[in-house]
Design a protein around this motif. Structure first.
Motif, short mmCIF file in Angstrom:
data_model
loop_
_atom_site.label_atom_id
_atom_site.label_comp_id
_atom_site.label_asym_id
_atom_site.label_seq_id
_atom_site.Cartn_x
_atom_site.Cartn_y
_atom_site.Cartn_z
N ALA A 304 0.82 -1.21 0.00
CA ALA A 304 0.00 0.00 0.00
C ALA A 304 0.86 1.26 0.00
O ALA A 304 0.56 2.24 -0.69
CB ALA A 304 -0.93 0.00 1.21
N GLY A 305 1.94 1.24 0.76
CA GLY A 305 2.82 2.41 0.81
C GLY A 305 3.51 2.67 -0.52
O GLY A 305 3.62 3.82 -0.96
N GLN A 308 0.99 4.12 -2.95
CA GLN A 308 0.73 5.53 -2.67
C GLN A 308 1.90 6.39 -3.16
O GLN A 308 1.70 7.46 -3.75
CB GLN A 308 0.51 5.73 -1.17
N ALA A 311 2.22 7.42 -7.04
CA ALA A 311 1.37 8.42 -7.68
C ALA A 311 2.23 9.45 -8.40
O ALA A 311 3.29 9.84 -7.92
CB ALA A 311 0.48 9.10 -6.64
#
Length: 459
Positions: A304-305, A308, A311
């Motif tokens: 997840a990190g 993120q 992006a």
């Protein structure tokens, strides 16, 4: 392509925020001779001069229009060793905003070379804009987009999307060479930039002095199934494990995680991004081991990190340009982009059925056939493939070539570097232990940079 790319991710704080001008289209005729206009101090670096190179939208001349590409250069116009052009990755990443990061890494070259950065067509502040595709993929090559985002992007770009192939960028580079008033220049390409440099050398061998190819994509193109990266994962993670003394087999853990959670695409995407965070993969190794033994929480947090941190805005790395270029350039299980869209899924399914365990490393066939760049071009509209030089020709011995790679690179695996070396008549190969992607700007060791200095300053 890591190609892309490729690409240094925000999660590693590898790239500065970018502000660039690249392409805007107008309905005017081509200038009689390529020229640089509007010279002024660059907004990103006061020691550089920025100007504009106007090039045809369509180098064949059949479609009217022009593009305005930003060019930045150091001030030594009469440098003893001539011009060195830096070519960034992606495709989709602008060059000029990277100058403040690149120039400190090449200080020994500044007295001898006039160093030039050019925002390639479709990148920067005037990048090709595809908001949905951009949001879904960010700076990733591998995140799978929705069909709607892909077809919506192609529709928004319209028929002009066919003018953003590597062949078009190669033609722009030759216009840049003429505008710089030099007969030959040297090229320093990173990731997808190596592919651009190789293709320029094949198309215009008499106009190239030297090539630095850092994190190599072979001149024959990238593998959309990414089999080389999958096969490299055991070697890279075991070397990382040895460096941090992890005490278990991370390759076995990857295989177990893929079997247990069926998330090979996401895992491969995370691994190829995490090399920018830590080429020793210390936290990742622990997370994989825990997940393989039934506790996936730590790995899920890392995934997840990284997602993120991946992006990116279109002016940082344009996914519209990324798609336009890769689909125009690539060879896929269904052939090239002139293949009927309706026949492509069957060809992909047939390829999936033929894949063997040895080809896939610790991953599975669903990983190889579910990668983002592949699925983007699966749905991309059919169009004529642009002409390109024969990719199997050897780069001639008149051009000296340095091939540079890190042994922890999963974005552009060492097997790609070695294959490209076999296609180069005068090749010097340097592999930096413990380094990952983009050796010149990211490696902690100076071995790669020192090799570049020695190569470009010799003779």
């Amino acid at each position: 392509m890591r190609l892309l790319p490729a690409t240094a991710l925000a999660v590693a704080a590898a790239l500065t925020a970018t502000v660039a001008c690249t392409a805007s289209s107008t309905a005017t005729t081509r200038p009689p001779r390529p020229v640089l206009t509007g010279a002024a101090t660059c907004p990103d670096d006061a020691e550089l001069t920025c100007s504009t190179l106007t090039v045809p939208l369509d180098h064949s001349g059949h479609v009217r229009g022009t593009l305005r590409l930003r060019v930045a250069e150091t001030g030594n116009a009469h440098a003893a060793k001539g011009v060195l052009v830096f070519l960034s990755g992606g495709p989709g990443q602008p060059d000029e905003p990277l100058a403040p990061r690149v120039l400190p890494k090449v200080k020994p070259l500044l007295a001898q070379y006039r160093i030039v950065f050019v925002d390639q067509r479709g990148t920067g502040a005037n990048a090709l804009q595809c908001p949905a595709l951009q949001q879904q993929m960010g700076s990733s090559d591998l995140t799978a987009p929705t069909v709607g985002a892909v077809t919506g992007c192609a529709a928004a770009l319209g028929p002009d999307r066919r003018f953003y192939s590597t062949a078009d960028t190669v033609a722009d580079l030759d216009d840049l060479r003429q505008a710089l008033h030099v007969d030959r220049f040297s090229l320093d390409g990173v990731s997808y930039g190596t592919f651009t440099a190789e293709r320029y050398a094949l198309a215009h061998p008499s106009h190239v002095s030297r090539l630095v190819l850092d994190s190599v994509v072979p001149q024959t193109g990238y593998d959309p199934l990414d089999l080389a990266a999958m096969q490299a994962v055991p070697r890279v993670l075991r070397a990382s494990c040895a460096a941090v003394k992890c005490g278990f087999d991370p390759a076995a853990d990857v295989a177990a995680v893929v079997r247990r959670y069926h998330d090979g695409v996401q895992l491969l995407d995370t691994l190829t991004s995490y090399e920018f965070v830590d080429p020793n993969y210390a936290a990742m190794l622990t997370a994989l081991h825990q997940a393989a033994n039934g506790s996936p929480g730590y790995l899920q947090g890392i995934v997840a990190g990284v997602a993120q941190g991946s992006a990116a805005t279109a002016d940082e790395l344009s996914q519209g340009l990324h798609a336009s270029t890769l689909c125009a350039d690539g060879v896929y299980p269904w052939g090239t982009d002139d293949s009927p869209v309706a026949s492509r899924p069957a060809a992909l399914a047939a390829t999936r059925a033929r894949l063997t365990r040895s080809q896939l490393g610790p991953f599975d066939a669903a990983t190889a056939t579910g990668l983002g760049s592949l699925l983007t071009c699966l749905a991309w509209p059919r169009e004529q493939v642009p002409p390109a030089p024969s990719a199997h020709r050897r780069i001639p011995g008149s051009i000296r070539v340095l091939l540079l790679g890190g042994d922890r690179d999963l974005s552009t695996p060492l097997s790609w570097l070695r294959y490209e070396a076999s296609l180069v008549a005068d090749a010097k190969v340097v592999v930096v232990p413990g380094a990952s992607h983009s050796v010149q700007t990211h490696a902690t060791s100076d071995a790669g940079r020192d090799a570049v200095y020695a190569f470009l300053l010799a003779g």
